[in-house]
Motif scaffolding. Structure first.
Motif, PDB file in Angstrom:
ATOM      1  N   LEU A  16       0.833  -1.040   0.009  1.00  7.95           N
ATOM      2  CA  LEU A  16      -0.136  -0.015  -0.108  1.00  7.95           C
ATOM      3  C   LEU A  16       0.906   1.324   0.014  1.00  7.95           C
ATOM      4  O   LEU A  16       0.338   2.489  -0.252  1.00  7.95           O
ATOM      5  N   GLN A  17       2.147   1.072   0.573  1.00 11.27           N
ATOM      6  CA  GLN A  17       3.080   2.390   0.317  1.00 11.27           C
ATOM      7  C   GLN A  17       2.397   3.315   0.981  1.00 11.27           C
ATOM      8  O   GLN A  17       2.498   4.536   0.510  1.00 11.27           O
ATOM      9  N   GLY A  18       1.878   3.344   2.265  1.00 10.20           N
ATOM     10  CA  GLY A  18       1.308   4.263   3.071  1.00 10.20           C
ATOM     11  C   GLY A  18       2.431   5.139   3.853  1.00 10.20           C
ATOM     12  O   GLY A  18       2.011   5.995   4.520  1.00 10.20           O
ATOM     13  N   VAL A  19       3.590   4.763   3.965  1.00 11.04           N
ATOM     14  CA  VAL A  19       4.626   5.434   4.671  1.00 11.04           C
ATOM     15  C   VAL A  19       4.074   5.418   6.171  1.00 11.04           C
ATOM     16  O   VAL A  19       3.915   4.553   6.969  1.00 11.04           O
ATOM     17  N   TYR A  51     -11.730   2.419   8.083  1.00  9.33           N
ATOM     18  CA  TYR A  51     -11.700   3.560   7.426  1.00  9.33           C
ATOM     19  C   TYR A  51     -11.900   3.120   5.920  1.00  9.33           C
ATOM     20  O   TYR A  51     -12.087   1.792   5.472  1.00  9.33           O
ATOM     21  N   ARG A  52     -12.243   4.080   4.939  1.00 10.74           N
ATOM     22  CA  ARG A  52     -12.475   3.857   3.700  1.00 10.74           C
ATOM     23  C   ARG A  52     -11.092   3.521   2.957  1.00 10.74           C
ATOM     24  O   ARG A  52     -10.052   4.162   3.506  1.00 10.74           O
ATOM     25  N   LEU A  53     -11.109   2.937   1.894  1.00  9.50           N
ATOM     26  CA  LEU A  53      -9.780   2.751   1.197  1.00  9.50           C
ATOM     27  C   LEU A  53      -8.906   3.983   0.907  1.00  9.50           C
ATOM     28  O   LEU A  53      -7.777   4.133   0.882  1.00  9.50           O
ATOM     29  N   THR A  54      -9.820   4.945   0.520  1.00  8.26           N
ATOM     30  CA  THR A  54      -9.251   6.217   0.277  1.00  8.26           C
ATOM     31  C   THR A  54      -8.530   6.810   1.286  1.00  8.26           C
ATOM     32  O   THR A  54      -7.659   7.886   1.292  1.00  8.26           O
ATOM     33  N   ALA A  55      -8.459   6.472   2.393  1.00 15.01           N
ATOM     34  CA  ALA A  55      -7.666   6.831   3.776  1.00 15.01           C
ATOM     35  C   ALA A  55      -6.454   6.594   3.530  1.00 15.01           C
ATOM     36  O   ALA A  55      -5.563   6.985   4.255  1.00 15.01           O
ATOM     37  N   PHE A  56      -6.029   5.676   2.758  1.00 14.26           N
ATOM     38  CA  PHE A  56      -4.780   5.018   2.538  1.00 14.26           C
ATOM     39  C   PHE A  56      -3.987   5.712   1.382  1.00 14.26           C
ATOM     40  O   PHE A  56      -4.759   6.028   0.448  1.00 14.26           O
ATOM     41  N   VAL A  70      -5.529  -9.115  -3.305  1.00 13.12           N
ATOM     42  CA  VAL A  70      -6.534  -8.373  -4.241  1.00 13.12           C
ATOM     43  C   VAL A  70      -7.958  -8.268  -3.551  1.00 13.12           C
ATOM     44  O   VAL A  70      -8.504  -7.524  -3.527  1.00 13.12           O
ATOM     45  N   ARG A  71      -8.485  -9.662  -2.912  1.00 12.89           N
ATOM     46  CA  ARG A  71      -9.550  -9.592  -2.536  1.00 12.89           C
ATOM     47  C   ARG A  71      -9.761  -8.681  -1.198  1.00 12.89           C
ATOM     48  O   ARG A  71     -10.716  -8.320  -1.025  1.00 12.89           O
ATOM     49  N   LEU A  72      -8.792  -9.014  -0.349  1.00 10.39           N
ATOM     50  CA  LEU A  72      -8.813  -7.860   0.676  1.00 10.39           C
ATOM     51  C   LEU A  72      -8.862  -6.516   0.307  1.00 10.39           C
ATOM     52  O   LEU A  72      -9.523  -5.646   1.041  1.00 10.39           O
ATOM     53  N   ILE A  73      -7.884  -5.964  -0.338  1.00 12.07           N
ATOM     54  CA  ILE A  73      -8.252  -4.513  -0.864  1.00 12.07           C
ATOM     55  C   ILE A  73      -9.355  -4.360  -1.478  1.00 12.07           C
ATOM     56  O   ILE A  73      -9.804  -3.199  -1.372  1.00 12.07           O
ATOM     57  N   GLN A  74     -10.060  -5.288  -2.392  1.00 14.37           N
ATOM     58  CA  GLN A  74     -11.334  -5.027  -2.602  1.00 14.37           C
ATOM     59  C   GLN A  74     -12.394  -4.918  -1.632  1.00 14.37           C
ATOM     60  O   GLN A  74     -13.342  -3.976  -1.743  1.00 14.37           O
ATOM     61  N   ASN A 116      -2.480   5.793  -2.198  1.00 14.26           N
ATOM     62  CA  ASN A 116      -2.582   5.204  -3.353  1.00 14.26           C
ATOM     63  C   ASN A 116      -1.308   4.438  -3.900  1.00 14.26           C
ATOM     64  O   ASN A 116      -0.176   4.723  -3.389  1.00 14.26           O
ATOM     65  N   SER A 117      -1.505   3.402  -4.501  1.00 14.48           N
ATOM     66  CA  SER A 117      -0.420   2.586  -5.055  1.00 14.48           C
ATOM     67  C   SER A 117      -0.680   1.897  -6.127  1.00 14.48           C
ATOM     68  O   SER A 117      -1.833   1.339  -6.438  1.00 14.48           O
ATOM     69  N   PRO A 118       0.281   1.470  -6.975  1.00 12.25           N
ATOM     70  CA  PRO A 118       0.073   0.403  -7.933  1.00 12.25           C
ATOM     71  C   PRO A 118      -0.523  -0.848  -7.625  1.00 12.25           C
ATOM     72  O   PRO A 118      -1.606  -1.159  -8.357  1.00 12.25           O
ATOM     73  N   ALA A 119      -0.581  -1.272  -6.479  1.00 12.17           N
ATOM     74  CA  ALA A 119      -1.078  -2.517  -5.689  1.00 12.17           C
ATOM     75  C   ALA A 119      -2.762  -2.134  -6.045  1.00 12.17           C
ATOM     76  O   ALA A 119      -3.366  -3.244  -6.027  1.00 12.17           O
ATOM     77  N   ILE A 120      -2.909  -0.941  -5.227  1.00  3.77           N
ATOM     78  CA  ILE A 120      -4.290  -0.726  -5.102  1.00  3.77           C
ATOM     79  C   ILE A 120      -4.949  -0.496  -6.514  1.00  3.77           C
ATOM     80  O   ILE A 120      -6.086  -1.234  -6.667  1.00  3.77           O
ATOM     81  N   GLN A 121      -4.418   0.193  -7.385  1.00  2.75           N
ATOM     82  CA  GLN A 121      -5.093   0.037  -8.599  1.00  2.75           C
ATOM     83  C   GLN A 121      -5.125  -1.023  -9.451  1.00  2.75           C
ATOM     84  O   GLN A 121      -6.170  -1.469 -10.126  1.00  2.75           O
TER      85      GLN A 121
END
Length: 238
Positions: free
Chosen positions: A117-120, A151-156, A203-207, A158-163
């Protein structure tokens, strides 16, 4: 999955005495009556007289309204003495959950997916680095995107993995394979150029995180209710 504070000293076993900070609400947006109605709604949801006016209790919660869109914050669990729960109309139940001892639903999901997620410097990275696994319990490994503690995913970040995950795809990510807080300055501890591949489980967890209701939801999921009832087992029934 429920995440909750380990120490029983921080549990509000008999419920939460509370007061409303004077002038802490904007009558045009969220009146004292609105807050009292929401506290009652919370109590009805869990079937307990959980939030009640303070008499002379030493430990109690002070509700502080931050204004529309001002956000909120609360210590996790009982701190001793007066403690502030700040809120707006979008996050009240979420912050009340924290006050009762509940952690973020996404906490362990976040730690699991951190390398993707590269959320540092998100707070959960820091909690994990400071040994939060000794601070929180978790009942199982299932992420519940219907919990008020999400939290909504938008709180994290963004990263290539999310996309990629949102397109139902895995992805290879090059770089350091360790989370930021685990990296050392020595070149031997760095996996330069090493590819990390997401899995379909990731992938399923991110979705699932993308479908989370978010902390602005004002309903308690059944798992939230059960855990709150357990943490506050000596509170009077309604």
């Amino acid at each position: 999955m429920n995440v909750w504070i380990r120490s029983q000293k921080k549990h509000w076993r008999r419920g939460v005495p509370c007061v409303i900070e004077a002038q802490s609400y904007d009558s045009a947006r969220f009146t004292e009556n609105n807050l009292m109605a929401m506290l009652h709604s919370f109590n009805v949801s869990v079937g307990l007289d959980l939030w009640f006016p303070r008499d002379d209790e030493e430990d109690y919660v002070v509700f502080r309204y931050t204004g529309g869109g001002g956000g909120g914050a609360s210590p996790v669990g009982r701190q001793g003495g007066p403690q502030i729960l700040s809120y707006d109309e979008h996050c009240l139940f979420h912050e009340m959950g924290h006050c009762l001892g509940l952690g973020h639903q996404h906490y362990f999901a976040r730690c699991k997916l951190g390398k993707y997620l590269q959320g540092v410097d998100h707070e959960d990275w820091n909690n994990h680095a400071n040994g939060a696994r000794s601070f929180f319990n978790e009942s199982d490994g299932n992420y519940n995107n219907a919990s008020v503690m999400c939290y909504r995913l938008t709180a994290f970040a963004n990263s290539p993995a999310i996309q990629a995950a949102l397109q139902n795809k895995t992805v290879d990510i090059k770089g350091d394979s360790k989370p930021k807080h685990q990296r050392s300055s020595s070149s031997g501890d760095k996996a330069k150029g090493k590819a990390i591949k997401t899995t379909m489980e990731d992938v399923r967890l991110i979705q699932s995180m993308a479908r989370a209701k978010g902390s602005d939801d004002m309903t308690l999921h059944a798992s939230d209710v059960r855990k709150i009832q357990e943490l506050c087992a000596e509170a009077s029934p309604l």
